[in-house]
Write an enzyme that holds these catalytic residues in place. Structure first.
Site, PDB file in Angstrom:
ATOM      1  N   CYS A   1       0.836  -1.199   0.000  1.00 28.14           N
ATOM      2  CA  CYS A   1       0.000   0.000   0.000  1.00 28.14           C
ATOM      3  C   CYS A   1       0.869   1.247   0.000  1.00 28.14           C
ATOM      4  O   CYS A   1       2.077   1.191   0.239  1.00 28.14           O
ATOM      5  CB  CYS A   1      -0.870   0.010   1.246  1.00 28.14           C
ATOM      6  SG  CYS A   1      -1.805  -1.494   1.472  1.00 28.14           S
TER       7      CYS A   1
ATOM      8  N   TRP B   1      -3.269  -2.233  -1.492  1.00 31.57           N
ATOM      9  CA  TRP B   1      -3.015  -3.507  -2.170  1.00 31.57           C
ATOM     10  C   TRP B   1      -3.506  -4.558  -1.194  1.00 31.57           C
ATOM     11  O   TRP B   1      -2.887  -4.818  -0.170  1.00 31.57           O
ATOM     12  CB  TRP B   1      -1.515  -3.682  -2.429  1.00 31.57           C
ATOM     13  CG  TRP B   1      -1.190  -4.763  -3.403  1.00 31.57           C
ATOM     14  CD1 TRP B   1      -1.464  -4.766  -4.734  1.00 31.57           C
ATOM     15  CD2 TRP B   1      -0.498  -6.001  -3.142  1.00 31.57           C
ATOM     16  NE1 TRP B   1      -0.980  -5.923  -5.301  1.00 31.57           N
ATOM     17  CE2 TRP B   1      -0.402  -6.700  -4.352  1.00 31.57           C
ATOM     18  CE3 TRP B   1       0.031  -6.602  -1.996  1.00 31.57           C
ATOM     19  CZ2 TRP B   1       0.223  -7.955  -4.467  1.00 31.57           C
ATOM     20  CZ3 TRP B   1       0.648  -7.849  -2.108  1.00 31.57           C
ATOM     21  CH2 TRP B   1       0.741  -8.508  -3.327  1.00 31.57           C
TER      22      TRP B   1
ATOM     23  N   HIS C   1      13.465 -32.381 -23.442  1.00 34.51           N
ATOM     24  CA  HIS C   1      13.183 -33.317 -22.342  1.00 34.51           C
ATOM     25  C   HIS C   1      11.777 -33.104 -21.788  1.00 34.51           C
ATOM     26  O   HIS C   1      11.506 -33.380 -20.621  1.00 34.51           O
ATOM     27  CB  HIS C   1      14.228 -33.152 -21.234  1.00 34.51           C
ATOM     28  CG  HIS C   1      15.628 -33.394 -21.723  1.00 34.51           C
ATOM     29  ND1 HIS C   1      16.069 -34.626 -22.148  1.00 34.51           N
ATOM     30  CD2 HIS C   1      16.646 -32.524 -21.903  1.00 34.51           C
ATOM     31  CE1 HIS C   1      17.327 -34.522 -22.557  1.00 34.51           C
ATOM     32  NE2 HIS C   1      17.698 -33.269 -22.427  1.00 34.51           N
TER      33      HIS C   1
ATOM     34  N   GLY D   1       1.349  -2.410   5.415  1.00 32.87           N
ATOM     35  CA  GLY D   1       2.045  -3.546   6.036  1.00 32.87           C
ATOM     36  C   GLY D   1       1.046  -4.615   6.450  1.00 32.87           C
ATOM     37  O   GLY D   1      -0.104  -4.601   6.008  1.00 32.87           O
TER      38      GLY D   1
ATOM     39  N   LYS E   1       8.723 -10.546 -17.841  1.00 27.90           N
ATOM     40  CA  LYS E   1       8.240  -9.234 -18.258  1.00 27.90           C
ATOM     41  C   LYS E   1       6.915  -9.376 -19.020  1.00 27.90           C
ATOM     42  O   LYS E   1       5.965  -8.656 -18.786  1.00 27.90           O
ATOM     43  CB  LYS E   1       9.328  -8.567 -19.128  1.00 27.90           C
ATOM     44  CG  LYS E   1       9.490  -7.096 -19.055  1.00 27.90           C
ATOM     45  CD  LYS E   1       9.431  -6.408 -17.730  1.00 27.90           C
ATOM     46  CE  LYS E   1      10.385  -6.971 -16.709  1.00 27.90           C
ATOM     47  NZ  LYS E   1      10.171  -6.489 -15.332  1.00 27.90           N
TER      48      LYS E   1
ATOM     49  N   GLU F   1       4.136 -10.474 -16.563  1.00 24.73           N
ATOM     50  CA  GLU F   1       3.780  -9.430 -15.590  1.00 24.73           C
ATOM     51  C   GLU F   1       2.733  -8.457 -16.146  1.00 24.73           C
ATOM     52  O   GLU F   1       1.753  -8.135 -15.491  1.00 24.73           O
ATOM     53  CB  GLU F   1       5.020  -8.591 -15.268  1.00 24.73           C
ATOM     54  CG  GLU F   1       5.851  -9.028 -14.107  1.00 24.73           C
ATOM     55  CD  GLU F   1       7.007  -8.047 -13.875  1.00 24.73           C
ATOM     56  OE1 GLU F   1       7.069  -7.456 -12.789  1.00 24.73           O
ATOM     57  OE2 GLU F   1       7.826  -7.877 -14.792  1.00 24.73           O
TER      58      GLU F   1
ATOM     59  N   LYS G   1       4.651  -2.523  -6.850  1.00 31.63           N
ATOM     60  CA  LYS G   1       6.048  -2.206  -7.173  1.00 31.63           C
ATOM     61  C   LYS G   1       7.026  -2.827  -6.188  1.00 31.63           C
ATOM     62  O   LYS G   1       8.098  -3.303  -6.555  1.00 31.63           O
ATOM     63  CB  LYS G   1       6.233  -0.692  -7.207  1.00 31.63           C
ATOM     64  CG  LYS G   1       7.612  -0.215  -7.577  1.00 31.63           C
ATOM     65  CD  LYS G   1       7.893  -0.477  -9.015  1.00 31.63           C
ATOM     66  CE  LYS G   1       9.293  -0.201  -9.477  1.00 31.63           C
ATOM     67  NZ  LYS G   1       9.615  -0.836 -10.720  1.00 31.63           N
TER      68      LYS G   1
ATOM     69  N   GLU H   1      14.077 -13.293 -17.681  1.00 30.68           N
ATOM     70  CA  GLU H   1      13.517 -11.940 -17.488  1.00 30.68           C
ATOM     71  C   GLU H   1      12.527 -11.596 -18.599  1.00 30.68           C
ATOM     72  O   GLU H   1      11.472 -11.009 -18.357  1.00 30.68           O
ATOM     73  CB  GLU H   1      14.641 -10.894 -17.419  1.00 30.68           C
ATOM     74  CG  GLU H   1      14.183  -9.462 -17.277  1.00 30.68           C
ATOM     75  CD  GLU H   1      13.328  -9.169 -16.049  1.00 30.68           C
ATOM     76  OE1 GLU H   1      12.716  -8.088 -16.001  1.00 30.68           O
ATOM     77  OE2 GLU H   1      13.215 -10.043 -15.162  1.00 30.68           O
TER      78      GLU H   1
ATOM     79  N   ARG I   1       2.017   1.259  -5.902  1.00 32.32           N
ATOM     80  CA  ARG I   1       2.166   0.380  -4.744  1.00 32.32           C
ATOM     81  C   ARG I   1       0.902  -0.419  -4.477  1.00 32.32           C
ATOM     82  O   ARG I   1       0.897  -1.306  -3.626  1.00 32.32           O
ATOM     83  CB  ARG I   1       2.531   1.197  -3.505  1.00 32.32           C
ATOM     84  CG  ARG I   1       3.763   2.084  -3.676  1.00 32.32           C
ATOM     85  CD  ARG I   1       3.998   2.928  -2.442  1.00 32.32           C
ATOM     86  NE  ARG I   1       4.250   2.070  -1.304  1.00 32.32           N
ATOM     87  CZ  ARG I   1       5.459   1.566  -1.022  1.00 32.32           C
ATOM     88  NH1 ARG I   1       6.471   1.842  -1.812  1.00 32.32           N
ATOM     89  NH2 ARG I   1       5.630   0.764  -0.003  1.00 32.32           N
TER      90      ARG I   1
HETATM   91  C1  BG6 Z   1       7.905  -6.956  -7.567  1.00 33.97           C
HETATM   92  C2  BG6 Z   1       8.060  -5.964  -8.719  1.00 33.97           C
HETATM   93  O1  BG6 Z   1       6.894  -6.557  -6.715  1.00 33.97           O
HETATM   94  O2  BG6 Z   1       9.112  -7.035  -6.819  1.00 33.97           O
HETATM   95  C3  BG6 Z   1       9.171  -6.487  -9.615  1.00 33.97           C
HETATM   96  O3  BG6 Z   1       6.838  -5.906  -9.432  1.00 33.97           O
HETATM   97  C4  BG6 Z   1      10.469  -6.594  -8.797  1.00 33.97           C
HETATM   98  O4  BG6 Z   1       9.357  -5.620 -10.698  1.00 33.97           O
HETATM   99  C5  BG6 Z   1      10.279  -7.436  -7.540  1.00 33.97           C
HETATM  100  O5  BG6 Z   1      11.457  -7.179  -9.589  1.00 33.97           O
HETATM  101  C6  BG6 Z   1      11.453  -7.237  -6.588  1.00 33.97           C
HETATM  102  O6  BG6 Z   1      11.434  -5.894  -6.156  1.00 33.97           O
HETATM  103  P1  BG6 Z   1      12.755  -5.165  -5.638  1.00 33.97           P
HETATM  104  O7  BG6 Z   1      12.291  -3.795  -5.304  1.00 33.97           O
HETATM  105  O8  BG6 Z   1      13.238  -5.919  -4.442  1.00 33.97           O
HETATM  106  O9  BG6 Z   1      13.742  -5.183  -6.770  1.00 33.97           O
END
Ligand code: BG6
Length: 609
Positions: A2, A73, A506, A100, A487, A490, A604, A483, A27
């Protein structure tokens, strides 16, 4: 997680809170709410994105100059208005926003029910409002006592902003593990989960430590420790400029941040290098420290973990030191065998990811040296690690990381090169050549953006409606394909898998059918032939192969579509191949009409377990 924000000053709070929340929406965006104090405290909440709350407030004339706000969140209780913050205590004495998780909230609910408290929501946060109220009324000593007793009583992570009915011109805040900064300006005092929320109003901030509290008056802030004693904090100046927290004419933060990569890569390289030398003195990591390292653990989450996988290939190859890469949520509970002369590297953009922070503490408790590779200045991991190497990506707003990822790669390359030199695994000539080559990366990334963006945009629209995609490669190409796959998942919600090319036969090759999209990454000359023959196997089963390769590697036999990237050292190709991978994910998401910057169910930085 949040986002919380608060303001107490001379100006109307509502605009400042809504503006701050709009900068924190990455967030969490399940619901939003504010509480404004004028004569009384008035609360407004709305389910979903901040725009719904703004709509609700459109005709409200809120003059109050003190208020708190929240964007959610959801963890405890579904995303709805009833569970949205701010939450209040039974009689409205306490109004509170929280970022939190309170782990022992059920036990406290039972305790409070024995004292006739009732609960209207499913959240752990409403419990916080009532337990503060309970202590406030029981001991009648005032806000700091009630908050400190609560901090002793609850378990979990929190950053809270609280308004007490009896204290009209004050906002009380406290934190443990969840991020919080306090801003000081001529027109008032600010509190927020992250810098972008208040950068428009001040650059002067205080960092409040774990289990500390503070009282924000209209013209000053007073800090307290857990004994209720007043403590002093140092005012720090934030160097980031405001424009980076705005879209700057781009449609989305993600594409803006992808286009910022040449600049932030250059900034990160020049921050640590000069005169053909790498200098980590700013992080007090000296040659002696590096010389004694016998093994390395890299621990992280999400995309940062994938940087670790890439870094392991480069560090082992250059330094001949064993590197083990761990997902932080596994590392923290698997009781890792850590030797005294090993180094634990925690990679994190936000510096607040709960599992990565816990992994750091695990390593510190084991007496092992720790290094944080972090983007957010003053974040928990940066402050608690023995050494910190900051990445110069600036604020990253889009939930899916791009520019921070690229700057983390650069710092890992520099760490590998410096370690190899200190360990005499490379000559001074090789050292300088690698530095020369690393300095060409910003221009090469720039040329990929200039030459390939339109091509990739067109290609992506072709695949807007697919359900599955595969990414394959060998060695460092396999590492970066992880990655690429994440990506795409996500932001576009398309199911995708990344595979070591040699592993496909395999099992997974059974999933390949006509026009199945397969992204083949082929940059490692020493094994290119092998990868190309794996791609040919997939193509012969109907797969549609998009290969990413430098001009000196001919993938034409194995490809339906080739994305050519500039040549570079075998160690640095992830910095070039990741760009088309990020662009592909971005444009496939745009062509599906999805919210690129705020993908569903994501946040994030995940500051809870
Ligand atoms: C996720 C993000 O919540 O946390 C990702 O959406 C990120 O993009 C991952 O890679 C780890 O976050 P951080 O801030 O520890 O790099």
């Amino acid at each position: 997680m949040c986002g919380i924000v608060g303001y107490n000053g001379k100006n109307k709070a509502v605009d400042i809170l809504l503006d701050g929340l709009s900068k924190l929406e990455y967030r969490g965006y399940d619901s939003a709410g504010i509480a404004i104090r004028d004569k009384d405290i008035t609360i407004f909440k709305a389910k979903g994105k901040l725009s719904n709350l703004k709509e609700k407030l459109a005709n409200e004339k809120l003059k109050g100059t003190c208020g708190i706000g929240h964007t959610r969140w959801a963890t405890h209780g579904e995303p709805n208005e009833n569970n949205a913050h701010p939450h209040i205590s039974n009689d409205g004495n306490i109004t509170l926003v929280h970022n939190g998780i309170i782990e022992n909230y059920q036990e406290i609910v039972e305790k409070l029910k024995r004292h006739n408290y009732k609960f209207y929501s499913e959240t752990d946060t409403e419990v916080l409002a009532n337990i503060i109220d309970y202590y406030y009324k029981k001991y009648k000593i005032g806000p700091i006592d009630a908050i400190n007793r609560t901090m002793v009583r609850v378990r979990g992570s929190y950053a809270i902003a609280v308004m007490f009915k009896d204290y009209p011109d004050e906002i009380w805040v406290a934190r443990k593990d969840s991020p919080m900064i306090i801003g000081e300006a001529k027109d008032g005092m600010y509190v927020a989960s992250d810098v972008p929320a208040i950068l428009k109003y001040t650059r002067n901030v205080y960092y409040i430590d774990n289990l500390e509290a503070a009282c924000l008056k209209k013209d000053k802030v007073i800090f307290y420790d857990l004994n209720g004693d007043i403590i002093q904090k140092e005012l720090k100046e934030i160097k980031w400029d405001l424009s980076v927290a705005e879209k700057g004419g781009y449609e989305h933060f993600m594409i803006k941040e992808i286009n910022e990569e040449p600049d932030v890569i250059k900034k990160t390289i020049s921050y640590y290098t000069g005169n053909d030398k790498i200098d980590f003195a700013k992080s007090n990591l000296n040659k002696e420290d590096l010389k004694n390292i016998k093994e390395i653990y890299i621990v992280a989450c999400g995309s940062a973990y994938h940087v670790g996988v890439c870094a392991a290939y480069v560090i082992e190859d250059l330094t001949r030191i064993p590197v083990r890469v761990d997902i932080a949520s596994e590392f923290r509970y698997r009781k890792p065998i850590l030797n005294k002369d090993s180094l634990v590297v925690i990679i994190s953009q936000s510096g607040e990811t709960a599992d990565s922070l816990a992994a750091l503490r695990e390593a510190k408790n084991a007496g092992v040296k720790t290094l944080g590779i972090v983007n957010v200045v003053g974040s928990s991991i940066a402050r608690e690690a023995d050494h910190v190497l900051y990445t110069m990506a600036g604020p990253e707003i889009a939930v899916a990381t791009t520019k921070a990822f690229s700057t983390q790669l650069i710092v890992c390359y520099l760490l590998a090169i410096e370690l190899a030199m200190v360990k005499e695994q490379i000559t001074k000539k090789e050292y300088i050549e690698l530095l020369k080559e690393i300095n060409t990366l910003p221009t090469k990334v720039e040329s990929i953006l200039k030459d390939s963006t339109n091509t990739i945009q067109k290609l992506s629209s072709q695949f807007a409606s697919i359900h599955d995609a595969f990414y394959i490669g060998r060695g460092l190409d396999y590492a970066i394909s992880l990655e690429g796959s994440l990506k795409l998942k996500e932001v576009s919600y398309i199911h995708s898998e990344a595979y070591a090319a040699g592993e496909l036969k395999h099992g997974t090759i059974s999933l390949i059918e006509d026009n199945t999209l397969v992204i083949g990454i082929v940059t490692q000359e020493y094994i290119a032939e092998k990868t190309i023959s794996n791609l040919i196997e997939v193509k012969s089963r109907g797969g549609y192969i998009v290969s990413i390769a430098p001009k000196n590697i001919d993938t034409s036999k194995a490809s339906n579509f080739i994305l050519t990237i500039p040549e570079t050292s075998k160690y640095f190709y992830p910095s070039l191949t990741v760009i088309p991978l990020q662009l592909l994910a971005y444009y496939m998401t745009v062509s599906r009409g999805l919210d690129v910057d705020k993908p569903r169910n994501l946040a994030k930085s995940v500051t809870v377990e």
